[in-house]
Scaffold this active site. Structure first.
Site, PDB file in Angstrom:
ATOM      1  N   GLY A  46      20.992  67.371  72.217  1.00 29.89           N
ATOM      2  CA  GLY A  46      21.428  66.507  73.434  1.00 29.89           C
ATOM      3  C   GLY A  46      20.404  66.537  74.702  1.00 29.89           C
ATOM      4  O   GLY A  46      20.118  67.716  75.128  1.00 29.89           O
ATOM      5  N   ASN A  75      20.979  64.198  80.790  1.00 28.75           N
ATOM      6  CA  ASN A  75      20.653  64.893  82.154  1.00 28.75           C
ATOM      7  C   ASN A  75      20.304  66.245  81.985  1.00 28.75           C
ATOM      8  O   ASN A  75      19.213  66.713  82.606  1.00 28.75           O
ATOM      9  CB  ASN A  75      21.585  64.377  83.260  1.00 28.75           C
ATOM     10  CG  ASN A  75      21.927  62.888  83.486  1.00 28.75           C
ATOM     11  OD1 ASN A  75      21.051  62.127  83.403  1.00 28.75           O
ATOM     12  ND2 ASN A  75      23.066  62.591  83.799  1.00 28.75           N
ATOM     13  N   LYS A  79      40.237  67.795  86.198  1.00 30.21           N
ATOM     14  CA  LYS A  79      39.412  66.698  85.543  1.00 30.21           C
ATOM     15  C   LYS A  79      40.126  65.392  85.695  1.00 30.21           C
ATOM     16  O   LYS A  79      40.993  65.184  85.410  1.00 30.21           O
ATOM     17  CB  LYS A  79      38.886  67.395  84.041  1.00 30.21           C
ATOM     18  CG  LYS A  79      37.574  66.704  83.902  1.00 30.21           C
ATOM     19  CD  LYS A  79      36.704  67.618  84.023  1.00 30.21           C
ATOM     20  CE  LYS A  79      35.012  67.165  83.551  1.00 30.21           C
ATOM     21  NZ  LYS A  79      34.292  68.372  83.937  1.00 30.21           N
TER      22      LYS A  79
HETATM   23  P1  NAD Z   1      24.814  62.929  79.447  1.00 30.24           P
HETATM   24  O1  NAD Z   1      25.575  62.211  79.199  1.00 30.24           O
HETATM   25  O2  NAD Z   1      23.581  62.986  80.388  1.00 30.24           O
HETATM   26  O3  NAD Z   1      23.966  63.596  77.975  1.00 30.24           O
HETATM   27  C1  NAD Z   1      24.615  64.015  76.955  1.00 30.24           C
HETATM   28  C2  NAD Z   1      23.644  63.656  75.851  1.00 30.24           C
HETATM   29  O4  NAD Z   1      24.122  64.145  74.462  1.00 30.24           O
HETATM   30  C3  NAD Z   1      23.201  62.155  75.832  1.00 30.24           C
HETATM   31  O5  NAD Z   1      21.893  61.947  75.786  1.00 30.24           O
HETATM   32  C4  NAD Z   1      23.749  61.720  74.122  1.00 30.24           C
HETATM   33  O6  NAD Z   1      23.186  60.642  73.685  1.00 30.24           O
HETATM   34  C5  NAD Z   1      23.675  63.135  73.550  1.00 30.24           C
HETATM   35  N1  NAD Z   1      24.579  63.126  72.419  1.00 30.24           N
HETATM   36  C6  NAD Z   1      25.853  62.728  72.147  1.00 30.24           C
HETATM   37  N2  NAD Z   1      26.221  63.105  70.962  1.00 30.24           N
HETATM   38  C7  NAD Z   1      25.117  63.829  70.338  1.00 30.24           C
HETATM   39  C8  NAD Z   1      25.000  64.639  69.104  1.00 30.24           C
HETATM   40  N3  NAD Z   1      25.912  64.770  68.336  1.00 30.24           N
HETATM   41  N4  NAD Z   1      23.800  65.286  69.113  1.00 30.24           N
HETATM   42  C9  NAD Z   1      22.986  65.332  69.945  1.00 30.24           C
HETATM   43  N5  NAD Z   1      23.158  64.751  71.078  1.00 30.24           N
HETATM   44  C10 NAD Z   1      24.370  64.122  71.434  1.00 30.24           C
HETATM   45  O7  NAD Z   1      25.407  64.540  79.921  1.00 30.24           O
HETATM   46  P2  NAD Z   1      24.916  65.783  80.870  1.00 30.24           P
HETATM   47  O8  NAD Z   1      25.185  65.573  82.246  1.00 30.24           O
HETATM   48  O9  NAD Z   1      23.659  66.000  80.136  1.00 30.24           O
HETATM   49  O10 NAD Z   1      25.843  66.937  79.971  1.00 30.24           O
HETATM   50  C11 NAD Z   1      25.607  67.397  78.843  1.00 30.24           C
HETATM   51  C12 NAD Z   1      26.805  68.446  78.639  1.00 30.24           C
HETATM   52  O11 NAD Z   1      26.905  69.465  79.688  1.00 30.24           O
HETATM   53  C13 NAD Z   1      28.204  67.898  78.703  1.00 30.24           C
HETATM   54  O12 NAD Z   1      28.887  68.456  77.810  1.00 30.24           O
HETATM   55  C14 NAD Z   1      28.763  67.989  80.281  1.00 30.24           C
HETATM   56  O13 NAD Z   1      30.148  68.249  80.155  1.00 30.24           O
HETATM   57  C15 NAD Z   1      28.055  69.617  80.277  1.00 30.24           C
HETATM   58  N6  NAD Z   1      27.788  69.810  81.976  1.00 30.24           N
HETATM   59  C16 NAD Z   1      26.896  69.154  82.350  1.00 30.24           C
HETATM   60  C17 NAD Z   1      26.947  69.362  83.831  1.00 30.24           C
HETATM   61  C18 NAD Z   1      26.129  68.339  84.788  1.00 30.24           C
HETATM   62  O14 NAD Z   1      25.615  68.983  86.029  1.00 30.24           O
HETATM   63  N7  NAD Z   1      25.651  67.170  84.461  1.00 30.24           N
HETATM   64  C19 NAD Z   1      27.478  70.640  84.383  1.00 30.24           C
HETATM   65  C20 NAD Z   1      28.233  71.361  83.616  1.00 30.24           C
HETATM   66  C21 NAD Z   1      28.513  71.014  82.121  1.00 30.24           C
END
Ligand code: NAD
Length: 350
Positions: free
Chosen positions: A179, A182, A79
Site C-alpha cells: 500500500g 498517504n 470510529k
Molecule cells: P490511503 O487510502 O491513503 O492508502 C491506502 C492504500 O492502500 C491505497 O493507495 C490503496 O490503493 C492501497 N491498497 C488497497 N488495497 C491494497 C492491497 N490489497 N494491496 C496493496 N495496496 C492496497 O490510506 P492511508 O491513510 O495511507 O492509511 C493506510 C492504513 O494505515 C489504513 O489501514 C489506515 O487505517 C491506517 N492508518 C492511517 C493513519 C493516517 O494517519 N492516515 C493513521 C493510523 C492508521
C-alpha cells in the site's frame, strides 16, 4: 503459550448516520469513553451493505480504545464509517450532513480523517461541528494531515524493532511495503533515505509508479507482496493483511506497518510467534496520527506532538522485549497494557 485474553467489551454505543437527501449512510461506533470522549477517524468506503459497515466500525472503534489508551491520550475509542454512495453525489453536502450528526453528539465523539477522507472533507465537517480535527494547522499549533506523523511513528518503530529483532540498522535491509497511499508513500520515502531497498505493491498505479521511479523501488503484484523476499513486511493498506495463509508464506522476520487491524484472526498472533516472526502491534506503531489529531483538538502545540510521537518507538522496544521475555505475542502484551489503563480509568470513574 498463554491464550489471548478476551478484549474488553464495554456497552458500545452505535449512532446510525442517515440523510437520504445528502447521500449519508453509515454509523458512528463509540467503544469506550473511560479515558475521555471517543476519538477516531471517519472511514469513507464502499461496503456491500450496512452489516459490513457496522462490523468494520465496531472493530475499528475497539482498536481506537486500545490505541488511545496505550498512547497515553485522554480519549476513548470510536470510529465513523460512511458508505460511499454509488454514482454521482455531492461530497461537500454529504460531509456537512455528517458534521451535523457529530455535533448532535455534543462532544462524545471527535472525528478526523481516515481511509477515504481528506482535509477538505474535515473542513466541511468543521462548518457544522466543533468536534473535528485534522484541519489545516495554525502557526505553531498541532493540526493538519495526520499521515506524516503516522509515517514517522511507523518508521521510528521499525528502526527500533529492527535493532531488537534483527540486530541491524535499517540501511541495507529490504522492506516490502503493501500500500503506497498517504502513509505508505511517506514511509517509503523515509525508508529510502535510511538506505533500505524497497519492494512495493498497490492496485492504484499513480503514486506507486511515481515512487518506484523516484526511489528505485521494485513493483510487485498485490498478491505477491507479502511473500516477497524481504527482512521486513510493512502492511500499509487496509486491515486483515495477516491471514494464516499469508503468515505461512511470509519470508520477513519482522512485521511493522501502518494499517489498522492487521491480524486477520486471533490465532494469527500465535502463528507469527510460532514461525519466529516478530510483530510490532499495529495500533502501537501507528499512533502518530491520532496523537496529532488529539493535540489539535485540545489546542496543543506541534512540539507536544513531536514529543509524544518520539515516545512510540521506545514503547515498541519495551513491548517487544517484554513479549520475548514472557514468550508471548507482542499483540497480547500490548492489549494487556492498554486494558490496564482503560480498566484503571473505569475504576476511578466508578
Ligand atoms: P490511503 O487510502 O491513503 O492508502 C491506502 C492504500 O492502500 C491505497 O493507495 C490503496 O490503493 C492501497 N491498497 C488497497 N488495497 C491494497 C492491497 N490489497 N494491496 C496493496 N495496496 C492496497 O490510506 P492511508 O491513510 O495511507 O492509511 C493506510 C492504513 O494505515 C489504513 O489501514 C489506515 O487505517 C491506517 N492508518 C492511517 C493513519 C493516517 O494517519 N492516515 C493513521 C493510523 C492508521
Amino acid at each position: 503459550m498463554v491464550a489471548r485474553p478476551t478484549r474488553l467489551t464495554p456497552p458500545v454505543e452505535c449512532v446510525r448516520l442517515y440523510d437520504a437527501d445528502a447521500g449519508l449512510d453509515g454509523v458512528i461506533a463509540i467503544h469506550s469513553t473511560a479515558l475521555g470522549p471517543g476519538a477516531g477517524g471517519c472511514r469513507f468506503w464502499s461496503y456491500a451493505g450496512m452489516d459490513e459497515a457496522l462490523t468494520d466500525a465496531l472493530r475499528l472503534a475497539e482498536g481506537m480504545s486500545y490505541k488511545n489508551a496505550l498512547a497515553g491520550l485522554p480519549f476513548g475509542g470510536a470510529k465513523a464509517v460512511i458508505r460511499r454512495p454509488e454514482g454521482e453525489f455531492d461530497r461537500a453536502r454529504l460531509f456537512r450532513a455528517f458534521g451535523r450528526a457529530v455535533e448532535q453528539l455534543g462532544g462524545l465523539y471527535v472525528t478526523a480523517e481516515d481511509v477515504g477522507t481528506s482535509v477538505e472533507d474535515m473542513r466541511e465537517v468543521a462548518s457544522e461541528s466543533r468536534h473535528v480535527a485534522g484541519l489545516p494547522a495554525s502557526e505553531g499549533l498541532a493540526g493538519g494531515d495526520p499521515s506524516p506523523w503516522t509515517a514517522q511513528g511507523v518508521f521510528e518503530s521499525m528502526r527500533a524493532a529492527a535493532r531488537f529483532v534483527l540486530d541491524s540498522d535499517l540501511a541495507g535491509l529490504t522492506v516490502a511495503v503493501q500500500g503506497t497511499g498517504n502513509v505508505g508513500a511517506d514511509l517509503c520515502r523515509r525508508l529510502a533515505d535510511a538506505g533500505c531497498r524497497l519492494v512495493i505493491a498497490d492496485p492504484n498505479p499513480g503514486r506507486r509508479d511515481r515512487l518506484a521511479a523516484i526511489l528505485g523501488a521494485t513493483i510487485v503484484g498485490v498478491e505477491e507482496i507479502a511473500s516477497e523476499k524481504a527482512e521486513i513486511f510493512a502492511p500499509c493498506a487496509l486491515g486483515g493483511a495477516l491471514t494464516p495463509e499469508v503468515v505461512r508464506n511470509l519470508k520477513a522476520k519482522l512485521v511493522c506497518g501502518a494499517a489498522n487491524n492487521q491480524l486477520g484472526a486471533l490465532e494469527v498472533a500465535d502463528l507469527l510467534m510460532n514461525r519466529g516472526i516478530a510483530y510490532a502491534p499495529d495500533y502501537v506503531v501507528n499512533a502518530g496520527g491520532i496523537i496529532s489529531v488529539s493535540a489539535e483538538y485540545l489546542g496543543e502545540s506541534q512540539s507536544d506532538v513531536t514529543d509524544r510521537v518520539a515516545e512510540i518507538a521506545p514503547r515498541v522496544a519495551t513491548l517487544l522485549d517484554r513479549a520475548a521475555r514472557e514468550r508471548r505475542s507482542p499483540a497480547f502484551v500490548a492489549d494487556e497494557m492498554a486494558e490496564e489503563i482503560i480498566v484503571g480509568a473505569q475504576r476511578v470513574a466508578a
